[in-house]
Write a protein that holds these residues in place. Structure first.
Motif, PDB file in Angstrom:
ATOM      1  N   GLY A  89     112.916  43.886 107.393  1.00  0.00           N
ATOM      2  CA  GLY A  89     113.236  42.411 107.565  1.00  0.00           C
ATOM      3  C   GLY A  89     112.966  41.922 109.044  1.00  0.00           C
ATOM      4  N   ARG A 186     122.129  31.676 111.389  1.00  0.00           N
ATOM      5  CA  ARG A 186     121.304  31.410 110.484  1.00  0.00           C
ATOM      6  C   ARG A 186     119.750  31.625 111.255  1.00  0.00           C
ATOM      7  NH1 ARG A 186     121.845  26.570 109.683  1.00  0.00           N
ATOM      8  NH2 ARG A 186     119.932  25.558 110.379  1.00  0.00           N
ATOM      9  N   ARG A 191     117.390  33.697 106.569  1.00  0.00           N
ATOM     10  CA  ARG A 191     118.300  34.946 106.316  1.00  0.00           C
ATOM     11  C   ARG A 191     119.501  34.568 107.430  1.00  0.00           C
ATOM     12  NH1 ARG A 191     116.532  40.055 105.496  1.00  0.00           N
ATOM     13  NH2 ARG A 191     118.748  40.650 106.040  1.00  0.00           N
ATOM     14  N   ARG A 192     120.715  35.204 106.908  1.00  0.00           N
ATOM     15  CA  ARG A 192     121.997  34.948 107.543  1.00  0.00           C
ATOM     16  C   ARG A 192     122.519  36.217 108.194  1.00  0.00           C
ATOM     17  NH1 ARG A 192     121.420  30.051 104.751  1.00  0.00           N
ATOM     18  NH2 ARG A 192     122.385  28.300 105.541  1.00  0.00           N
TER      19      ARG A 192
END
Length: 311
Positions: A89, A186, A191-192
């Motif tokens: 990620g 954020r 994505r968080r």
């Protein structure tokens, strides 16, 4: 006689460490300060192996070898590290620093943010004076978003970030003794990540022990889908059972994963051995690519940095 009693003390120390004796309420106030120095006890135990050999105390030698092995199981992995998950990620750079009652050099903090490219900064012992000093030093030009709880003395904590933050509910200071801001960041792409700026009470008095234990119970685990990162001064080392218990809730210690878990981050006075109280705990699904510790002028703590790849 000296060797015998020293070996007995070290054996009791090893048993307390391996069994998590500091979880026992009436022992917490005694064992927490002692267990913080477990790596030094581990090193000392090897000296007594040599003493027992020289003196030909075979029974003492056998016990000391067993004690040293027990310490090694607890301590050595921190210097070795391990392979983490193959996360792919977004990358996130996290920095944490205790400002020592707001007195740490703000220009040094901003310099570390620039040097590391930090996306998140957690600062403890954050006062109104420190807030103003960091602004003047240019921190908000690098990390424009913040959730801050400035307070007098050691109580305040703040989170700064490169990306938008949304404040989330946190714990009352009256329950845990110190502020711990909680926010959602954020990232570009949507994505968080949940962030906690952690500062736990010093477990050196009955009230401090109670607040310290309560905070470990209240901090959420990382097993509920949301990626969480906890960064700050835990006033605990990996030899304290509550911190290991929190790791068991789905976290990994960034320094531990990279073989730097024994690098000290705090020293109270020149005559007290330094210990590792500051940590960045990441969701165990994250990959930690790098962890470093940096000197922090005018603070009794060192700053801790981690570069993390999210799952």
């Amino acid at each position: 006689m000296l060797v015998r009693w020293s070996v007995v003390i070290l054996a009791l120390w090893a048993v307390a460490r391996l069994t998590g004796g500091d979880r026992i309420s009436f022992l917490t106030g005694i064992l927490v300060p002692v267990l913080a120095f477990t790596p030094y006890a581990a090193a000392l135990s090897t000296v007594f192996i040599g003493c027992a050999l020289v003196l030909r105390r075979w029974r003492a030698l056998a016990v000391t070898v067993a004690v040293t092995a027990a310490f090694a199981i607890a301590v050595v992995p921190r210097a070795v590290g391990g392979s983490g998950p193959a996360a792919d990620g977004p990358s996130l750079r996290v920095l944490t620093a205790n400002l020592r009652l707001g007195l740490a050099d703000p220009h040094a903090i901003v310099g570390l943010v620039r040097r590391t490219g930090a996306d998140v900064l957690s600062v403890q012992e954050f006062t109104a004076r420190a807030d103003a000093g960091l602004d003047r030093a240019g921190l908000t030009r690098l990390l424009p978003y913040k959730v801050a709880m400035p307070m007098a003395g050691a109580q305040g904590t703040a989170l700064y970030a490169r990306h938008p933050l949304r404040a989330l509910p946190t714990f009352p200071v009256s329950e845990i003794g110190l502020a711990m801001p909680h926010a959602e960041m954020r990232l570009p792409g949507g994505r968080r990540v949940e962030l906690f700026g952690v500062h736990l009470a010093r477990p050196l008095s009955p009230s401090g022990v109670g607040q310290w234990r309560r905070a470990f119970v209240l901090l959420p685990g990382a097993r509920h889908g949301v990626v969480r990162i906890l960064a700050g001064d835990f006033n605990a080392t990996l030899d304290h059972a509550p911190l290991r218990g929190l790791l068991g809730e789905g976290y990994a210690d960034a320094a531990d994963l990279t073989g730097k878990g024994l690098v000290p981050t705090f020293r109270k006075a020149w005559w007290v051995p330094p210990i590792t109280l500051d940590h960045i705990l990441v969701d165990a699904r994250c990959a930690v690519r790098r962890a470093d510790v940096y000197a922090l002028p005018r603070s009794d703590h060192r700053a801790v940095f981690a570069r993390v790849r999210l799952p």
